[in-house]
Design a protein around this motif. Sequence first.
Motif, short mmCIF file in Angstrom:
data_model
loop_
_atom_site.label_atom_id
_atom_site.label_comp_id
_atom_site.label_asym_id
_atom_site.label_seq_id
_atom_site.Cartn_x
_atom_site.Cartn_y
_atom_site.Cartn_z
N GLN A 153 41.98 -6.23 -1.03
CA GLN A 153 43.07 -6.49 -0.09
C GLN A 153 43.01 -5.53 1.10
O GLN A 153 43.24 -5.93 2.24
N SER A 154 42.73 -4.25 0.83
CA SER A 154 42.63 -3.26 1.92
C SER A 154 41.47 -3.60 2.84
O SER A 154 41.58 -3.51 4.07
N LYS A 155 40.35 -3.97 2.27
CA LYS A 155 39.18 -4.34 3.07
C LYS A 155 39.50 -5.56 3.95
O LYS A 155 39.16 -5.57 5.14
N GLN A 156 40.16 -6.55 3.36
CA GLN A 156 40.53 -7.75 4.13
C GLN A 156 41.49 -7.39 5.26
O GLN A 156 41.35 -7.88 6.39
N PHE A 157 42.46 -6.50 4.97
CA PHE A 157 43.43 -6.07 6.00
C PHE A 157 42.73 -5.34 7.14
O PHE A 157 43.02 -5.57 8.32
#
Length: 263
Positions: A153-157
Amino acid sequence: MAATASPAAGGMDGKPRTSPKSVKFLFGGLTGLSAGLLRQATYTTTRLGIYTVLFERLTGADGTPPGFLLKALIGMTAGATGAFVGTPAEVALIRMTADGRLPADQRRGYKNVFNALIRITQEEGVPTLWRGCIPTMARAVVVNAAQLASYSQSKQFLLDSGYFSDNILCHFCASMISGLVTTAASMPVDIAKTRIQNMRMIDGKPEYKNGLDVLFKVVRYEGFFSLWKGFTPYYARLGPHTVLTFIFLEQMNKAYKRLFLSG
């Protein structure tokens, strides 16, 4: 009168001597190394492999990644499976590292992880290899739901922000965030798992009934925030571990796709 060589400085031949205490101190830090390596070879490879496969299969045809809840569910599945596979090595690791703190007459004296597994099987039975399996799997469910899902999720954000591209810097930042989330989520269950695996028998009864009993006793006798005692050093250990894990995983995935799937 001839001078006598000091044992600390060297022998009569002038060569330095190493005392048994020095050797013991030097190699004392390596206690449990073989068990730690086997644990990583079983638990980590299983959980990361399952997560990667499930994540790719549940990614949409247009490249849309799974939602956060689905990522968390994938992480739970991968973590529980990996923990079950890695529990025997985990039990050996806990015992080997705790051995030096026991009185001399209570030490088990395992030579290496394979010696530990064989002796545990012979002396206590095969089920003992999976002692604490439930809290270990519970910890793995929490850790992997937090670590793997928060990383994805952090990478996508970060990628959606437009300030990052899919490179090592992005992986580093996402994994540091993931390490912080994982530390906060995993410390309570980590305490329960470790204390159960290392518990003693008192008057023929186990020291703790289950993982919840550990948490209740810690909160009652040591305070609520004792569940996060040592947060900073824990994160200092888990942060770099998480960074290296995901950076290597990303690079290996890219290499695999380039070498085997590009055609």
